[in-house]
Every structure is written in C-alpha cells, then in structure tokens.
Design an enzyme around this catalytic site. Sequence first.
Site, PDB file in Angstrom:
ATOM      1  N   ASP A 155      -0.354   5.897  -5.336  1.00 21.80           N
ATOM      2  CA  ASP A 155      -0.598   5.217  -4.069  1.00 21.80           C
ATOM      3  C   ASP A 155       0.706   4.678  -3.491  1.00 21.80           C
ATOM      4  O   ASP A 155       1.730   5.350  -3.560  1.00 21.80           O
ATOM      5  CB  ASP A 155      -1.635   4.109  -4.269  1.00 21.80           C
ATOM      6  CG  ASP A 155      -2.511   3.919  -3.052  1.00 21.80           C
ATOM      7  OD1 ASP A 155      -2.012   3.344  -2.073  1.00 21.80           O
ATOM      8  OD2 ASP A 155      -3.677   4.346  -3.063  1.00 21.80           O
ATOM      9  N   HIS A 196      -2.689  -1.296  -0.871  1.00 25.77           N
ATOM     10  CA  HIS A 196      -3.743  -0.368  -1.262  1.00 25.77           C
ATOM     11  C   HIS A 196      -3.729  -0.079  -2.761  1.00 25.77           C
ATOM     12  O   HIS A 196      -4.754  -0.156  -3.447  1.00 25.77           O
ATOM     13  CB  HIS A 196      -3.570   0.925  -0.453  1.00 25.77           C
ATOM     14  CG  HIS A 196      -4.754   1.814  -0.427  1.00 25.77           C
ATOM     15  ND1 HIS A 196      -4.787   3.042  -1.057  1.00 25.77           N
ATOM     16  CD2 HIS A 196      -5.951   1.674   0.165  1.00 25.77           C
ATOM     17  CE1 HIS A 196      -5.956   3.622  -0.837  1.00 25.77           C
ATOM     18  NE2 HIS A 196      -6.681   2.814  -0.103  1.00 25.77           N
ATOM     19  N   SER A 370     -11.890   4.597  -0.856  1.00 27.22           N
ATOM     20  CA  SER A 370     -10.776   4.106  -1.668  1.00 27.22           C
ATOM     21  C   SER A 370     -11.262   3.187  -2.768  1.00 27.22           C
ATOM     22  O   SER A 370     -10.687   3.155  -3.857  1.00 27.22           O
ATOM     23  CB  SER A 370      -9.791   3.325  -0.790  1.00 27.22           C
ATOM     24  OG  SER A 370      -8.965   4.177  -0.067  1.00 27.22           O
TER      25      SER A 370
END
Length: 678
Positions: A155, A196, A370
């Site tokens: 990520d 994230h 996600s």
Amino acid sequence: MRPSQTALWLGLVLSLALLAVGWASARPPIYVSSWAVRVTKGYQEAERLARKFGFVNLGQIFPDDQYFHLRHRGVAQQSLTPHWGHRLRLKKEPKVRWFEQQTLRRRVKRSLVVPTDPWFSKQWYMNKEIEQDLNILKVWNQGLTGRGVVVSILDDGIEKDHPDLWANYDPLASYDFNDYDPDPQPRYTPNDENRHGTRCAGEVSATANNGFCGAGVAFNARIGGVRMLDGAITDIVEAQSLSLQPQHIHIYSASWGPEDDGRTVDGPGLLTQEAFRRGVTKGRQGLGTLFIWASGNGGLHYDNCNCDGYTNSIHTLSVGSTTRQGRVPWYSEACASTFTTTFSSGVVTDPQIVTTDLHHQCTDKHTGTSASAPLAAGMIALALEANPLLTWRDLQHLVVRASRPAQLQAEDWRINGVGRQVSHHYGYGLLDAGLLVDLARVWLPTKPQKKCTIRVVHTPTPILPRMLVPKNVTVCCDGSRRRLIRSLEHVQVQLSLSYSRRGDLEIFLTSPMGTRSTLVAIRPLDISGQGYNNWIFMSTHYWDEDPQGLWTLGLENKGYYYNTGTLYYCTLLLYGTAEDMTARPQTPQESHCPLSIVAELCLISSKQWWWLYSHTQQPVTKGQDSCHPPTTPARQLDQRLHCLFPAPHAGSASEPLQGLSPLAAILAISLGPWCCPC
C-alpha cells in the site's frame, strides 16, 4: 436561435462531451526513465550494458540473475513518447532477451472517504454483537491468533511505531519501493492521504489486550508494510512489491487496483504476472504465496471487477463487501471472479470498521472493499496457523467451502451444478473463520493443478445482437485417455474482439451443468470502441463442477444503440484437478491424527525408518486399486488407510529421506510411531 440551429449546437456539444470522455478513458502512456531488462549472463552483463549506454543498474527485480532494473539519468522522468534511441541500442544487444521502458500505471486505493460519525467502540463484525458475524471468537477460543504467520500490506506505507502495531511489526516483511529504502513509514501530508496502509494493517494484526484501540483478526501475526503507492507506479514497482521475501511472507494483502471508473480495462504487466506466477509456484517453500485482493469500489459507476486483471487473476483471492445488514454496498462491484465476502459499510450512517490510524490514533471510519480484504487476510492467517502446510490452492478450496450465504441479500443468488449457492455480488458468501479453521485442520492436500485449453472461435466472426457460441468439451484427457480434470477450479475465457461501444456488450458463459456466469455486464460509461484485446475473463462459479459436455459462450448487445463488432478469436481455459472433489465431505470430519500439523502427511514404518508421504510427490487417492503397487511392507498396512507410498531405495540407511523438503525430513525423523490416514 432557430430550433434546427439549437439542435445542431446541442448535438455538437454532446459529441464533444463524448469525445472528451473517450479521450479520458484512453489516456496515452507516460514513459519514465526506467527500463526492465532481461539478460542471459546475469549481473555482469547488466553492469556492462549499464556502463555502455549510461544507465544506472538498480539491481535485480526478482531474486535471480535474469531481470534487472536500469535507470537513465539523461532521459526525461516523464514523457509521452518512448526513448527510441535506447530502444534501438538494446534491441541490437545479442544478450538482451527482453526489455521494456516502464510506463506509469494508474492505481487507486480502494478506500472510501465518508463524513465523520460518532466513534463506534465495539468491533461489531467479530464480537457477536450481530448474530451472524465473521465467527472469529470461536477461533480465538481455540488458542489460534495468527502466531507464526507473516502478512504484508502492499500500500502507501505502514506506521511501524504505532502503539497498536509496533509489537507485531516485522521489518523483513517491509520495504519502501517508492524511495528504495527499508523504511515503509508513510509520508505525512496535511490531509493524511497516506493512511490507507496503516488502516489495513491494524485490521489484520492490531495488538490485543493492551488497552488501546481494538484487536486485529490475527492479533499475534507478524505484520509488515510495503510503501509502493505513494510515488511513480510502474510494472517494476508492482513486481518487486509482490516478490518481497517470498520465503518469509505468507500472505500479501492488496486493497488497490486500476481506476474504478466504469470504463477502464487494465491489469498487471508482464513482470507483475511473472511475480504472481513465481509467488504461487515458489513462495512459502513451494506451497505458494497467498495474494488477497479487494474486488473494487466502482459500483457507483457500474464497474465490473472482471475488467481488473488483478482481481480476476487465478493467483489472487478476490474479496467483496457487505454491510452490517447484509446488503450490497453502493460501491460494490459485481463480477464472476469474486471468491468470498467480509464486512464493511454502506451508507454513511452504517457502522464501519475499527482500526489503527496515522499519528498513533484509531479510527472507526475505515470502509470500502479496502476494509474487507484485510479481514479476509487475517482469517486466512488463522487457518494457516491451524495447518501451515496448506497450499495456495488448498486455501481457495477452503474459502469456497467456508463461505455461506448467511443473511446476504441479492437478487442474483443461484445454485450451481454441485449445489452451492453463488452470487456475482458476494461470491460464495460471508467468510466464516470458525468453519475455515475447522476445515483447514483436517484438509487433505489437493491434487496437482491441471489445465485444458480449448479453442472456441479461431476465425473472425461478426457479433450479432445476441449470439450463442456452443463448444462441446470432451478432450480434457491425456494421451492415455485418463481424465486430466474431473473437478473444475477457475474457468477463464480469453478473447479478442472489436465493438463499436464496448460497455454495451454483455458476455456470459454457461457450463455443461447449467451454471450461467456473467463474465462482464453492461458498463454504461464505457464508450470505448477498442473492444477487448487478448483480455482474460475469469469465473469461480463452476468450482468443483465436471467440465465434460456442452459449454455455451453468449454475447449480447444490452445498450440503446445499434452496435457492430467482430469476435476474432476465443479460447476456453479450464483449470482443475483429477480428483472428484464433490466426494469429499463438505463439513469438517473428525481427525484421528494425533498431531494436526501432519494432517497432510502419511507416515509408515519400514525397517525402523519412518517414511513420509507428501502430496507434492504422489496424488492421494482412496483404495488399494487406485494406488501404484507398493514394493515394500507397505502392502501389509491396514487397508483402512488411504494410499501409502514407501520412500524409494528403502534398503539404504542413507537414502530414505532424499528428495524430501527440510521440513518434511524433520517431521519424518521426529514425529515417532504415528500413522495418520491421509
């Protein structure tokens, strides 16, 4: 202005708007100053090329001597045209087997930005607050918490010193491929856009019982992070990220992919495809790396995850989302390649996922697919702790069996040819951690993967408004007419076609057992006239079905326009195993093996040696008639056991353990006089 002139101007404006959308959906490639080069003589040849042409050799892409990353400081970092001079120079080099100037690849994180809501202190998706949750407490109560399993989040980095992550942080499972250094710490910005990866990591492995934030699904698993989305993303960057420490990392979790805009058709480049292949064939000492992928957030744009070459790869395990109420989220993409589903959220008032956040904080605002993929990665880590010898294909079989329709609401639930319910929204349903672990403990190894390639269309054929292309499959056999595939796994359709408005074309496939799977549905925003060029669609809906019989490919114009096109070629790719998987119990059966770690192994005694049977050497089948004739005292073993094969050259005290992996040899010597039914 007269009506005719008004209509003319409106038509012109509409045409320009459509052209703008078309240009946006077919962006020209942006070339960078990096090249991937494959050479025959390894590092020395790569160094010679670099010195000769002014490149900087940044090292190997994979851990061997073939693929290298070269960068040229004299070439523009971004350009709309390739550098033809270096192309011609490299092409003339006899020891260069392949090369490619890298292009930027648009990859978006699959999170959702939602307004701030009150904090939800409880993790409702795994604490029995709802009746049918992920059933994780059952696994924790068995003492399984992910210990010994390593997960890496691919990520935008991971806050490695976070109070809820530092205790489980694994530097060997981490790297920064944006700046090429070992530190995956995210880059901090005013709007915290690089949060994230840290959020995904906390879902998997946030520390439990430390009085801070929540607990990860596998709260004793080791967690790493790869920073690769916060910079120029190329095929090299993706391949290196997916190839990091493949003998150390068990599970890679990725919650990103091509743009979910309803008009993009994109997938992994050659190097990334090679990284996937190497991962499943060589990773984890040959058992295969697990690649867990978020299915996508393009539902608002009517996107389809079968137009995403990462989620529809046979090497990845694609995960969709459902809300607490069991509804399809507004962002969810429906497609045939999704395996399973975990929780996330829907509308802004829905409870979301609790996890770690930047600046040593926590959040209850993690959502989108996600949030779903890391939950599945954590659950698979629990299954690997229960049975470390599971292969990548074993896990896919287990996920199919451990997913249940539960309370999930959708209009497209269908029963496939072997009696399982399956949906384009949810795959086989909500993943149940308790059932997954119970099945994993007693799972017998899956026979080797087989592949059949059947040419369906080989001459250009005009595409009619509704067209059915039948193909009778009777040739999934080897030269001796033994059936290569008795039970299907993945089914792919590879095709090339032109179509005047690509998004209007629906493509579906019906199996001999009557299961219809939509390979791609209508995508209203996809007005491209490029069609599909050598694109591969994939479906999991035929899992365990018999491939023999009549397959039917369907193509249908679902738009409001008259469209024309040509189907240039179409190939059906069938993957599966020679075993009849429907004969296996569909629920966990009691294991009589005293050690669960040898659930996949048969041990036999002969002349004071313990021979170990591994599924990587011979298939496991029931009954003496199905076995190769044993040539040692194994003949006299209890016939209640399945096939047991002696080690070769049993007469020599130095040879019985040859050919076994180090783990298998250690088990063979140390486990003592146990014999397990395989």
